[in-house]
Design a protein around this motif. Structure first.
Motif, PDB file in Angstrom:
ATOM      1  N   GLU A 163       0.831  -1.205   0.000  1.00 51.32           N
ATOM      2  CA  GLU A 163       0.000   0.000   0.000  1.00 51.32           C
ATOM      3  C   GLU A 163       0.866   1.255   0.000  1.00 51.32           C
ATOM      4  OE1 GLU A 163      -2.770  -0.117   3.172  1.00 51.32           O
ATOM      5  OE2 GLU A 163      -3.861  -1.873   2.425  1.00 51.32           O
ATOM      6  N   ASP A 164       1.954   1.241   0.771  1.00 53.85           N
ATOM      7  CA  ASP A 164       2.853   2.399   0.795  1.00 53.85           C
ATOM      8  C   ASP A 164       3.538   2.583  -0.555  1.00 53.85           C
ATOM      9  OD1 ASP A 164       2.313   3.017   3.456  1.00 53.85           O
ATOM     10  OD2 ASP A 164       3.851   1.656   4.207  1.00 53.85           O
ATOM     11  N   ALA A 165       3.898   1.472  -1.188  1.00 49.92           N
ATOM     12  CA  ALA A 165       4.534   1.564  -2.506  1.00 49.92           C
ATOM     13  C   ALA A 165       3.580   2.189  -3.517  1.00 49.92           C
ATOM     14  CB  ALA A 165       4.972   0.176  -2.978  1.00 49.92           C
ATOM     15  N   GLU A 166       2.316   1.757  -3.483  1.00 50.50           N
ATOM     16  CA  GLU A 166       1.342   2.331  -4.418  1.00 50.50           C
ATOM     17  C   GLU A 166       1.103   3.800  -4.108  1.00 50.50           C
ATOM     18  OE1 GLU A 166      -3.259   1.718  -6.020  1.00 50.50           O
ATOM     19  OE2 GLU A 166      -2.406   0.293  -4.572  1.00 50.50           O
ATOM     20  N   ALA A 167       1.050   4.152  -2.829  1.00 55.10           N
ATOM     21  CA  ALA A 167       0.840   5.556  -2.469  1.00 55.10           C
ATOM     22  C   ALA A 167       2.000   6.422  -2.978  1.00 55.10           C
ATOM     23  CB  ALA A 167       0.698   5.688  -0.954  1.00 55.10           C
ATOM     24  N   THR A 168       3.212   5.911  -2.851  1.00 56.88           N
ATOM     25  CA  THR A 168       4.369   6.658  -3.359  1.00 56.88           C
ATOM     26  C   THR A 168       4.311   6.769  -4.880  1.00 56.88           C
ATOM     27  OG1 THR A 168       5.685   5.810  -1.509  1.00 56.88           O
ATOM     28  CG2 THR A 168       6.889   6.791  -3.349  1.00 56.88           C
ATOM     29  N   ALA A 169       3.877   5.706  -5.536  1.00 58.22           N
ATOM     30  CA  ALA A 169       3.725   5.748  -6.990  1.00 58.22           C
ATOM     31  C   ALA A 169       2.737   6.833  -7.403  1.00 58.22           C
ATOM     32  CB  ALA A 169       3.264   4.392  -7.502  1.00 58.22           C
ATOM     33  N   ARG A 170       1.645   6.947  -6.664  1.00 63.35           N
ATOM     34  CA  ARG A 170       0.646   7.972  -6.998  1.00 63.35           C
ATOM     35  C   ARG A 170       1.193   9.380  -6.727  1.00 63.35           C
ATOM     36  NH1 ARG A 170      -3.974   5.863  -8.670  1.00 63.35           N
ATOM     37  NH2 ARG A 170      -4.404   3.662  -8.186  1.00 63.35           N
ATOM     38  N   ARG A 171       2.063   9.504  -5.748  1.00 62.96           N
ATOM     39  CA  ARG A 171       2.710  10.805  -5.499  1.00 62.96           C
ATOM     40  C   ARG A 171       3.645  11.148  -6.665  1.00 62.96           C
ATOM     41  NH1 ARG A 171       6.796  12.102  -0.438  1.00 62.96           N
ATOM     42  NH2 ARG A 171       7.271  14.271  -1.009  1.00 62.96           N
ATOM     43  N   ILE A 172       4.329  10.126  -7.191  1.00 65.06           N
ATOM     44  CA  ILE A 172       5.233  10.343  -8.324  1.00 65.06           C
ATOM     45  C   ILE A 172       4.472  10.841  -9.538  1.00 65.06           C
ATOM     46  CG2 ILE A 172       6.689   9.130 -10.015  1.00 65.06           C
ATOM     47  CD1 ILE A 172       7.656   7.356  -7.662  1.00 65.06           C
ATOM     48  N   VAL A 173       3.368  10.183  -9.875  1.00 61.54           N
ATOM     49  CA  VAL A 173       2.631  10.594 -11.076  1.00 61.54           C
ATOM     50  C   VAL A 173       1.889  11.911 -10.852  1.00 61.54           C
ATOM     51  CG1 VAL A 173       2.439   8.231 -11.930  1.00 61.54           C
ATOM     52  CG2 VAL A 173       0.599   9.194 -10.520  1.00 61.54           C
ATOM     53  N   ALA A 174       1.649  12.271  -9.592  1.00 62.01           N
ATOM     54  CA  ALA A 174       1.057  13.583  -9.329  1.00 62.01           C
ATOM     55  C   ALA A 174       2.064  14.682  -9.653  1.00 62.01           C
ATOM     56  CB  ALA A 174       0.619  13.680  -7.873  1.00 62.01           C
ATOM     57  N   LEU A 175       3.350  14.407  -9.362  1.00 62.20           N
ATOM     58  CA  LEU A 175       4.403  15.369  -9.683  1.00 62.20           C
ATOM     59  C   LEU A 175       4.730  15.377 -11.166  1.00 62.20           C
ATOM     60  CD1 LEU A 175       6.801  14.676  -6.667  1.00 62.20           C
ATOM     61  CD2 LEU A 175       5.542  16.800  -7.100  1.00 62.20           C
ATOM     62  N   GLU A 176       4.688  14.201 -11.804  1.00 65.81           N
ATOM     63  CA  GLU A 176       4.963  14.100 -13.238  1.00 65.81           C
ATOM     64  C   GLU A 176       3.998  13.091 -13.851  1.00 65.81           C
ATOM     65  OE1 GLU A 176       8.367  12.258 -16.054  1.00 65.81           O
ATOM     66  OE2 GLU A 176       9.120  13.740 -14.607  1.00 65.81           O
ATOM     67  N   PRO A 177       2.860  13.543 -14.320  1.00 66.22           N
ATOM     68  CA  PRO A 177       1.892  12.608 -14.921  1.00 66.22           C
ATOM     69  C   PRO A 177       2.521  11.814 -16.063  1.00 66.22           C
ATOM     70  CG  PRO A 177       0.900  14.770 -14.571  1.00 66.22           C
ATOM     71  CD  PRO A 177       2.358  14.928 -14.275  1.00 66.22           C
ATOM     72  N   GLY A 178       2.256  10.506 -16.047  1.00 68.20           N
ATOM     73  CA  GLY A 178       2.797   9.638 -17.088  1.00 68.20           C
ATOM     74  C   GLY A 178       4.165   9.085 -16.786  1.00 68.20           C
ATOM     75  N   ARG A 179       4.781   9.470 -15.673  1.00 65.82           N
ATOM     76  CA  ARG A 179       6.101   8.960 -15.316  1.00 65.82           C
ATOM     77  C   ARG A 179       6.055   7.434 -15.272  1.00 65.82           C
ATOM     78  NH1 ARG A 179      11.408  11.299 -14.109  1.00 65.82           N
ATOM     79  NH2 ARG A 179      12.462   9.856 -12.695  1.00 65.82           N
ATOM     80  N   ALA A 180       6.930   6.783 -16.056  1.00 65.35           N
ATOM     81  CA  ALA A 180       6.818   5.340 -16.271  1.00 65.35           C
ATOM     82  C   ALA A 180       6.884   4.549 -14.973  1.00 65.35           C
ATOM     83  CB  ALA A 180       7.913   4.876 -17.221  1.00 65.35           C
ATOM     84  N   SER A 181       7.823   4.899 -14.088  1.00 64.17           N
ATOM     85  CA  SER A 181       7.980   4.107 -12.865  1.00 64.17           C
ATOM     86  C   SER A 181       6.707   4.116 -12.035  1.00 64.17           C
ATOM     87  CB  SER A 181       9.150   4.648 -12.043  1.00 64.17           C
ATOM     88  OG  SER A 181       8.903   6.005 -11.667  1.00 64.17           O
ATOM     89  N   GLY A 182       6.112   5.288 -11.871  1.00 67.82           N
ATOM     90  CA  GLY A 182       4.901   5.380 -11.074  1.00 67.82           C
ATOM     91  C   GLY A 182       3.717   4.706 -11.737  1.00 67.82           C
ATOM     92  N   GLU A 183       3.545   4.942 -13.038  1.00 70.92           N
ATOM     93  CA  GLU A 183       2.415   4.330 -13.745  1.00 70.92           C
ATOM     94  C   GLU A 183       2.519   2.807 -13.731  1.00 70.92           C
ATOM     95  OE1 GLU A 183      -0.009   6.020 -14.418  1.00 70.92           O
ATOM     96  OE2 GLU A 183       0.508   8.030 -15.067  1.00 70.92           O
ATOM     97  N   GLN A 184       3.723   2.294 -13.911  1.00 73.27           N
ATOM     98  CA  GLN A 184       3.885   0.836 -13.915  1.00 73.27           C
ATOM     99  C   GLN A 184       3.549   0.245 -12.556  1.00 73.27           C
ATOM    100  OE1 GLN A 184       7.915   0.419 -15.273  1.00 73.27           O
ATOM    101  NE2 GLN A 184       7.390   0.760 -17.416  1.00 73.27           N
ATOM    102  N   ARG A 185       3.948   0.938 -11.488  1.00 73.92           N
ATOM    103  CA  ARG A 185       3.645   0.402 -10.149  1.00 73.92           C
ATOM    104  C   ARG A 185       2.146   0.457  -9.869  1.00 73.92           C
ATOM    105  NH1 ARG A 185       2.283  -1.971  -6.787  1.00 73.92           N
ATOM    106  NH2 ARG A 185       3.193  -2.574  -4.776  1.00 73.92           N
ATOM    107  N   ILE A 186       1.474   1.501 -10.339  1.00 77.09           N
ATOM    108  CA  ILE A 186       0.023   1.583 -10.174  1.00 77.09           C
ATOM    109  C   ILE A 186      -0.667   0.443 -10.918  1.00 77.09           C
ATOM    110  CG2 ILE A 186      -2.013   2.959 -10.768  1.00 77.09           C
ATOM    111  CD1 ILE A 186      -0.245   5.455 -10.240  1.00 77.09           C
ATOM    112  N   VAL A 187      -0.192   0.180 -12.141  1.00 79.56           N
ATOM    113  CA  VAL A 187      -0.771  -0.911 -12.927  1.00 79.56           C
ATOM    114  C   VAL A 187      -0.531  -2.253 -12.243  1.00 79.56           C
ATOM    115  CG1 VAL A 187      -0.567  -2.168 -15.108  1.00 79.56           C
ATOM    116  CG2 VAL A 187      -0.717   0.327 -15.107  1.00 79.56           C
ATOM    117  N   GLU A 188       0.658  -2.454 -11.665  1.00 79.57           N
ATOM    118  CA  GLU A 188       0.935  -3.701 -10.943  1.00 79.57           C
ATOM    119  C   GLU A 188      -0.063  -3.892  -9.802  1.00 79.57           C
ATOM    120  OE1 GLU A 188       3.167  -6.187 -11.546  1.00 79.57           O
ATOM    121  OE2 GLU A 188       3.486  -5.112 -13.428  1.00 79.57           O
TER     122      GLU A 188
END
Length: 689
Positions: A354-379
């Motif tokens: 859950e923390d990993a996904e929350a961090t991923a969502r913070r990443i894409v909030a700062l840079e929408p479409g950022r591959a690392s964050g989007e991939q973790r959300i999809v996982e």
């Protein structure tokens, strides 16, 4: 800052460009690129001597940066006056006031701005004034280099150098033309001649050290380095970094540390220095020293990305220490995306999904479409709601620019595959292949086997040449085999897949036709291949040549003309090969219009492999990569077993691919294609079902 300088120089606002560049140098005095752009601005302002001094400072910081040396070549050509042999290059007191000189100067400025079109235009203007002047070759050759036309650059500069054999400026540019062809020995010879004529050009010695190392001549590199450090002005941070690299290559980590540790205060964020320091500390087992030195550097430089990465590298992977380092990194740089990505990875290692996904969502909030964050959300979505994962990727695809579509469609197919919808995945992949087909190579032609093969030639007992060819059909994982082989061999050549491939019969899809019609004889095919080897950096014929394509018809030449050769063929279950080819493409960008076409071509290719193996038509080895395509250690073990040699461990074999046996999930949607491939799969030793 760089963009602002470029914009100013394009407006011919040289004074503004100089002011901006000086501000950059004042803010980051150890940044080679800052000095580089100051040199260019000064050059455009007409201050050639000051420009040369700034460029020398950039080269002192980065003596192995080929782009800086290429800019220096242009500056030296612009200077148009060389002091007596044995002295350093000096600034011309005056530029020739005629139109020809003005065109040349402006062309070199355009080249320094990477504006090859403008440089070409100015060079053509200069040619109208003095069409036979060999100094034009400096412009024409470097324009060709910038455009990737290395053959033309080499031709033009070689001809000009014959007219002016002692002109260091032309020799300097010629050396880079040789580098562009990977003709390292010739490049080294040209640069050594420049130093004979202009021994004050210290920065060029750093490039000579690199060239010697790339050719495996550690002793020669050490000799050059000793000369550099002994000369006044040669003991610069960049040269010390090279000295550390040389000591590491020589297996002397302690001596490397002596050169590199002082650079932590001089170049605290320099990635190459930090990487070499980490290697030296690791080899000596000095983890505590590494922690102490890096922490001290971070106290003074808490905003340096690479310094934090180096500190993190000393912490055990996934440890509490690593968590502490990343938390402090985020405290210093709270919106720094790589720091957030590191924290996300640590959450996953600690099974904090859950923390990993929350961090991923913070990443894409700062840079929408950022591959690392989007991939973790999809996982995360694949675990709890596969259909939502597919929809998420589809939404990214729908909102992305056109140039991002191929990669996103490949990913969409992979997510559909993992979501349990093979029909949708297949449709996505096929639609991508259809869209890309017009820009890709046609499938190589395939010949029928002759009624009788030519006799296998004999190999003389004193023949020490043992060339090796490597090939694998699409989906075989051959590129992963090559990645490990390249880590353990200096003679592996993958240039057939690069921008300047060798010009021989193994590169040409029409070779089979030419052999069949006697337009090309077997002797000529092999001779052409041999003649190309020196330009590929192979002097003795011992090469590992990764082939773009293979057909047994090539044995018509190899059996009698190159009996000492050996063929390494990567294979896996042909049905897995088809699925991987459709899903991920192949090292050679081959055009596909349908899954049926792919299956037919692949079956014929593998039937040839089976025939070669069953009849032992040529010395060969089949490398079955099924269980190693996603495992670097397993791939290394596979090659060690095959060759009896230990290969270096590589960190990654590239993006993950399908696991062995994955084809069975496609047994329904690819039933017809698999029926074509199953017979050859059985011939190669794979189960029928």
């Amino acid at each position: 800052m760089q963009d602002k300088i470029i914009e100013a120089l394009r407006r011919n606002a040289a004074d503004e460009g100089v002011t901006l560049a000086r501000e950059w140098v004042a803010a980051e005095p150890q940044q080679a690129q800052a000095h580089r752009w100051l040199a260019l601005a000064l050059q455009q302002q007409g201050q050639l001597a000051d420009a040369q001094a700034s460029l020398e400072q950039a080269l002192a910081l980065a003596p192995d940066d080929a782009a800086l040396h290429l800019q220096q070549a242009g500056l030296l050509l612009a200077l148009r006056q060389i002091a007596a042999a044995g002295e350093a290059l000096e600034r011309s007191t005056t530029l020739n006031p005629n139109e020809f000189s003005a065109y040349l100067m402006q062309a070199h400025l355009a080249l320094a701005r990477d504006d090859a079109d403008e440089a070409d235009r100015l060079g053509r203007m200069a040619a109208r004034v003095e069409p036979d002047n060999p100094e034009l070759a400096g412009i024409q050759g470097m324009v060709a280099l910038r455009r990737g036309d290395v053959d033309r650059a080499l031709s033009v500069l070689s001809a000009a150098s014959q007219q002016l054999p002692n002109d260091p400026r032309l020799l300097h540019a010629l050396g880079f033309a040789y580098l562009g062809k990977d003709m390292l020995a010739f490049a080294e010879q040209a640069f050594r001649r420049v130093l004979e004529l202009s021994p004050g050009t210290q920065a060029l010695r750093g490039l000579l050290v690199q060239l010697a190392l790339r050719q495996g001549h550690v002793d020669r590199a050490a000799e050059v380095m000793r000369d550099v450090l002994a000369n006044e002005g040669g003991d610069s941070p960049g040269m010390r970094r090279l000295a550390g690299e040389l000591e590491l290559a020589s297996g002397q980590p302690l001596q490397a540390l002596e050169h590199l540790r002082p650079l932590l205060s001089q170049l605290p964020g320099d990635r190459a220095t930090l990487q070499m320091l980490l290697v030296a500390w690791q080899r000596l087992g000095r983890d505590d020293e590494a922690r102490t030195d890096l922490e001290a550097a971070l106290q003074d430089n808490p905003q340096l990305h690479d310094l934090w990465l180096a500190r993190l590298a000393v912490a055990p992977v996934g440890s509490d220490e690593a968590v502490d380092v990343v938390d402090r990194w985020l405290a210093a740089m709270p919106e720094h995306l790589p720091a957030l990505e590191a924290r996300m990875s640590l959450h996953d290692m600690k099974e904090q999904a859950e923390d990993a996904e929350a961090t991923a969502r913070r990443i894409v909030a700062l840079e929408p479409g950022r591959a690392s964050g989007e991939q973790r959300i999809v996982e995360a979505l694949l675990v709890r709601e596969p259909a939502a994962a597919v929809a998420h990727v589809q939404a990214l695809l729908d909102s992305s620019p056109e140039d991002a579509h191929p990669a996103l469609r490949t990913w969409l197919g992979s997510v559909q595959d993992r979501a349990g919808d093979p029909a949708a995945a297949l449709a996505t992949w096929l639609s991508l292949h259809e869209a890309l087909a017009p820009t890709r190579l046609p499938l190589p032609p395939q010949a029928k086997a002759p009624g009788e093969w030519p006799a296998l030639g004999t190999v003389a007992e004193d023949n020490a040449t043992r060339p090796m060819f490597v090939w694998g059909a699409p989906g075989s994982g051959v590129e992963r085999v090559v990645a490990v082989m390249a880590a353990g061999s200096r003679v592996l050549r993958g240039d057939r897949f690069g921008p300047t491939p060798p010009n021989d019969g193994f590169q040409n899809f029409f070779t089979l036709q030419r052999l069949a019609t006697d337009a090309l004889t077997p002797e000529q095919l092999v001779q052409q291949w041999r003649e190309q080897l020196p330009s590929r950096g192979i002097e003795d014929g011992n090469v590992i040549d990764w082939l773009l394509w293979w057909d047994n018809a090539l044995l018509w030449a190899l059996r009698p003309q190159l009996p000492e050769g050996r063929l390494i063929i990567a294979i896996r279950d042909p049905r897995d090969m088809l699925v991987e080819w459709l899903a991920l493409g192949a090292p050679a960008p081959l055009a596909l219009t349908s899954s049926s076409e792919a299956a037919q071509w692949l079956a014929r290719s593998l039937e040839q492999v089976a025939e070669l193996h069953e009849q032992d038509l040529y010395a060969h080895l089949l490398l079955r990569t099924d269980d190693a395509v996603n495992d670097p250690a397993a791939m290394g073990a596979l090659l060690e077993q095959a060759f009896g040699l230990r290969f270096p461990q590589v960190r990654s074999l590239g993006p993950g691919t399908i696991e062995a046996g994955h084809w069975r999930k496609y047994a329904t949607v690819l039933a017809a294609e698999f029926s074509r491939l199953t017979p050859v799969a059985v011939r190669l030793g794979y189960p029928e079902v």
